[in-house]
Motif scaffolding. Structure first.
Motif, PDB file in Angstrom:
ATOM      1  N   GLN A  59      19.569  27.158 -16.560  1.00 26.05           N
ATOM      2  CA  GLN A  59      20.704  27.430 -17.448  1.00 26.05           C
ATOM      3  C   GLN A  59      20.421  27.090 -18.896  1.00 26.05           C
ATOM      4  N   PHE A  60      19.347  26.318 -19.137  1.00 26.31           N
ATOM      5  CA  PHE A  60      19.025  25.967 -20.522  1.00 26.31           C
ATOM      6  C   PHE A  60      17.977  26.895 -21.131  1.00 26.31           C
ATOM      7  N   LEU A  61      17.607  27.922 -20.394  1.00 23.67           N
ATOM      8  CA  LEU A  61      16.659  28.893 -20.952  1.00 23.67           C
ATOM      9  C   LEU A  61      17.180  29.369 -22.302  1.00 23.67           C
ATOM     10  N   ARG A  62      16.286  29.379 -23.302  1.00 28.35           N
ATOM     11  CA  ARG A  62      16.711  29.735 -24.659  1.00 28.35           C
ATOM     12  C   ARG A  62      17.229  31.165 -24.710  1.00 28.35           C
ATOM     13  N   PRO A  63      18.333  31.380 -25.403  1.00 29.67           N
ATOM     14  CA  PRO A  63      18.879  32.735 -25.545  1.00 29.67           C
ATOM     15  C   PRO A  63      17.876  33.751 -26.084  1.00 29.67           C
ATOM     16  N   THR A  64      17.013  33.329 -26.955  1.00 28.54           N
ATOM     17  CA  THR A  64      16.073  34.313 -27.512  1.00 28.54           C
ATOM     18  C   THR A  64      15.138  34.891 -26.449  1.00 28.54           C
TER      19      THR A  64
ATOM     20  N   ARG B 290       9.306  31.291 -35.733  1.00 34.48           N
ATOM     21  CA  ARG B 290       9.741  30.241 -34.806  1.00 34.48           C
ATOM     22  C   ARG B 290       9.822  30.773 -33.375  1.00 34.48           C
ATOM     23  N   THR B 291      10.338  31.979 -33.216  1.00 41.61           N
ATOM     24  CA  THR B 291      10.516  32.511 -31.863  1.00 41.61           C
ATOM     25  C   THR B 291       9.545  33.653 -31.554  1.00 41.61           C
TER      26      THR B 291
ATOM     27  N   ALA C 234       9.786  32.090 -41.758  1.00 42.12           N
ATOM     28  CA  ALA C 234       9.718  31.027 -40.758  1.00 42.12           C
ATOM     29  C   ALA C 234      10.674  31.297 -39.606  1.00 42.12           C
ATOM     30  N   SER C 235      11.812  31.901 -39.909  1.00 46.44           N
ATOM     31  CA  SER C 235      12.814  32.140 -38.865  1.00 46.44           C
ATOM     32  C   SER C 235      12.274  33.106 -37.814  1.00 46.44           C
TER      33      SER C 235
ATOM     34  N   LEU D 246      15.829  38.352 -25.720  1.00 49.07           N
ATOM     35  CA  LEU D 246      15.397  39.317 -26.741  1.00 49.07           C
ATOM     36  C   LEU D 246      13.883  39.454 -26.736  1.00 49.07           C
TER      37      LEU D 246
ATOM     38  N   GLU E  33      13.458  24.094 -13.183  1.00 42.38           N
ATOM     39  CA  GLU E  33      14.459  23.168 -12.617  1.00 42.38           C
ATOM     40  C   GLU E  33      15.757  23.182 -13.397  1.00 42.38           C
ATOM     41  N   ARG E  34      15.802  23.859 -14.510  1.00 45.62           N
ATOM     42  CA  ARG E  34      17.010  23.837 -15.358  1.00 45.62           C
ATOM     43  C   ARG E  34      17.195  25.197 -16.025  1.00 45.62           C
TER      44      ARG E  34
ATOM     45  N   TYR F 177      11.389  25.924 -17.402  1.00 47.50           N
ATOM     46  CA  TYR F 177      12.816  25.912 -17.105  1.00 47.50           C
ATOM     47  C   TYR F 177      13.128  26.100 -15.630  1.00 47.50           C
TER      48      TYR F 177
END
Lengths: 79, 415
Positions: B135-140, B79-80, B75-76, B143, B132-133, B130
């Motif tokens: 900086q909240f782009l997911r870190p993954t 998820r991404t 699942a991990s 990758l 308009e925002r 993202y």
């Protein structure tokens, strides 16, 4: 927003990122690392939390926290 | 298959996810029934729209309905994983079990994922979400934006340690990946090599670009999607996209001795030729040369080929050039059908999905019909029309072409 609310947000996102933590009883003195979150997982959890809080701070300001309680304190102080 | 030649290269496993069926059994049945699944595309990000406004476009294609990942995938990771990644894992899961690879030393297994920029829709959605925002782009994202995230996930989930990377060759990617896999096994770099034709997850931007280029259809059948995909038909007006992911496993006969392994075919020969041309137009000379080279490398006379699975996209110029080529190289007698007419053009996946279709037809002893082939541009070819036909393929030629002058061909002999 109080610390309990922030704690709930952090743990909700932790469960999204690590489904195995669903149903886990989180404690403030637990660390995400020991709960099975690798460094990318931890970045994701924190970023999702920042987004939920609409808190625009660099991720680097959260890295010193060594457990969930300390993370909540850092975030609470910035709100 | 009993082969006294242990260096013969065999296809020992396949996996497939498509808009008409998941897995070899469903896919074969759907092909033989002549089933297709074209409609105005609905996957989020496939049509141009702003906010909650209705979409301004009606791009047509074949989308995989109700997909769910197989049991046992972590699942991990899921998820991404992008759609392309999830489907690659599922198709590889099938091929892995088919070829009984759990018993092979992981260091002796290689993986080539055919396709570049395959995750466009996911990236576009992230950008739009993202904007308009940022900086909240997911870190993954940092990758997973690279296609190699797909080969990386496959490597992790299946424990592949020989090599695992992606290969970009436009619409020839899937077949080029298979050719690369054959080369890796022939050279002894690995004992088993897996080729994945990755699902090309187009966003509305690519659909718009491909329509404006005049490559993707359809104007004439915009309101009748089921009729739009018609390779080699007089009324074709461009290719129609279809989601798919095909996987083939290749290895030497000498390595394929594990219990339960049942080879589909022998890879007898292959060739790659370039036109030294950056543009999308086909080249008669390039296509002729690559097929002749492939036949020569297999040691096959053209008369001995009884089936051709062409590139056959529904491009007017492409289709005409390809039929002229088939005649020129002496393959006009062979049975001919168009897998793209049923599953759509998988772009990065196409060559691999169609190799899977080829070997599955070999195994089934039947050839699938062409879709929408009402008036072939050349009626004198040996088309499989109307319904499936009984025929045991002995020797097949598979052709894939790609933008920027890529030509490749493979010769297969049934087991």
């Amino acid at each position: 927003m109080n610390k309990e609310d922030i704690f709930a947000i952090v743990t909700r996102h932790a469960q999204e990122v690590i489904p195995a933590l669903r149903g886990h009883q989180f404690q403030p003195n637990q660390s995400l690392r020991e709960l099975g979150a690798n460094s990318i997982d931890r970045s994701e959890i924190v970023m999702m939390t920042l987004e939920s809080l609409a808190l625009r701070i660099p991720l680097v300001e959260t890295v010193k926290a060594t457990n969930i309680g300390e993370l909540v304190n850092v975030l609470h102080a910035k709100l | 298959m009993q082969s006294s030649d242990s260096s013969a290269i065999l296809v020992t496993g396949v996996g497939i996810t498509s808009a008409i069926g998941h897995g070899a059994a469903d896919f074969t049945a759907a092909l033989l029934e002549g089933r297709s699944n074209f409609a105005v595309m609905k996957r989020p990000g496939r049509q141009c729209a702003t906010g909650d406004e209705p979409s301004t476009t009606q791009f047509i294609g074949a989308e995989i309905p109700s997909y769910s990942p197989p049991e046992g995938l972590p699942a991990s990771i899921l998820r991404t994983a992008s759609l392309s990644g999830q489907v690659a894992l599922a198709s590889l899961h099938e091929a892995w079990r088919d070829a009984k690879l759990q018993d092979v030393d992981p260091v002796r297994i290689g993986l080539v994922v055919g396709g570049s920029n395959v995750q466009q829709r996911e990236l576009t959605r992230a950008h739009e979400s993202y904007r308009e925002r940022p900086q909240f782009l997911r870190p993954t994202y940092g990758l997973s934006f690279m296609d190699s995230d797909i080969s990386g996930m496959c490597s992790e989930v299946f424990g592949i340690r020989g090599f695992a990377y992606t290969l970009g060759g436009a619409s020839a990617s899937g077949q080029l990946a298979a050719i690369q896999a054959v080369q890796a096994v022939a050279s002894g770099q690995v004992d088993v090599c897996i080729a994945v034709g990755a699902l090309m997850d187009l966003s509305h931007w690519e659909c718009q670009g491909l329509r404006s280029l005049g490559a993707m259809g359809s104007d004439e059948f915009a309101d009748r999607p089921q009729l739009a995909c018609r390779p080699f038909d007089r009324r074709t007006d461009g290719f129609i996209f279809g989601e798919s992911c095909g996987v083939v496993v290749v290895e030497r006969a000498g390595s394929a001795t594990r219990a339960g392994v049942n080879p589909y075919a022998r890879v007898a020969g292959w060739a790659v030729r370039m036109d030294a041309n950056r543009n999308p137009n086909p080249s008669f000379e390039g296509e002729v040369s690559v097929i002749r080279q492939a036949l020569q490398s297999a040691g096959f006379a053209p008369q001995s080929i009884d089936y051709v699975n062409p590139h056959g996209t529904g491009s007017r110029l492409g289709d005409a050039t390809e039929l002229k080529t088939i005649e020129e190289v002496g393959l006009k007698h062979a049975f001919l059908n168009t897998t793209k007419s049923l599953i759509g053009h998988g772009l990065s996946a196409a060559g691999a999905s169609e190799l899977v279709a080829t070997v599955l037809q070999m195994r089934a002893g039947q050839l699938h019909p062409c879709g929408n082939l009402d008036q072939p541009i050349d009626d004198s070819c040996n088309w499989v029309r109307g319904r499936a036909m009984e025929h045991r393929i002995r020797r097949a030629v598979k052709i894939s072409l790609g933008f920027s002058g890529i030509n490749c061909a493979m010769c297969l002999e049934s087991s």
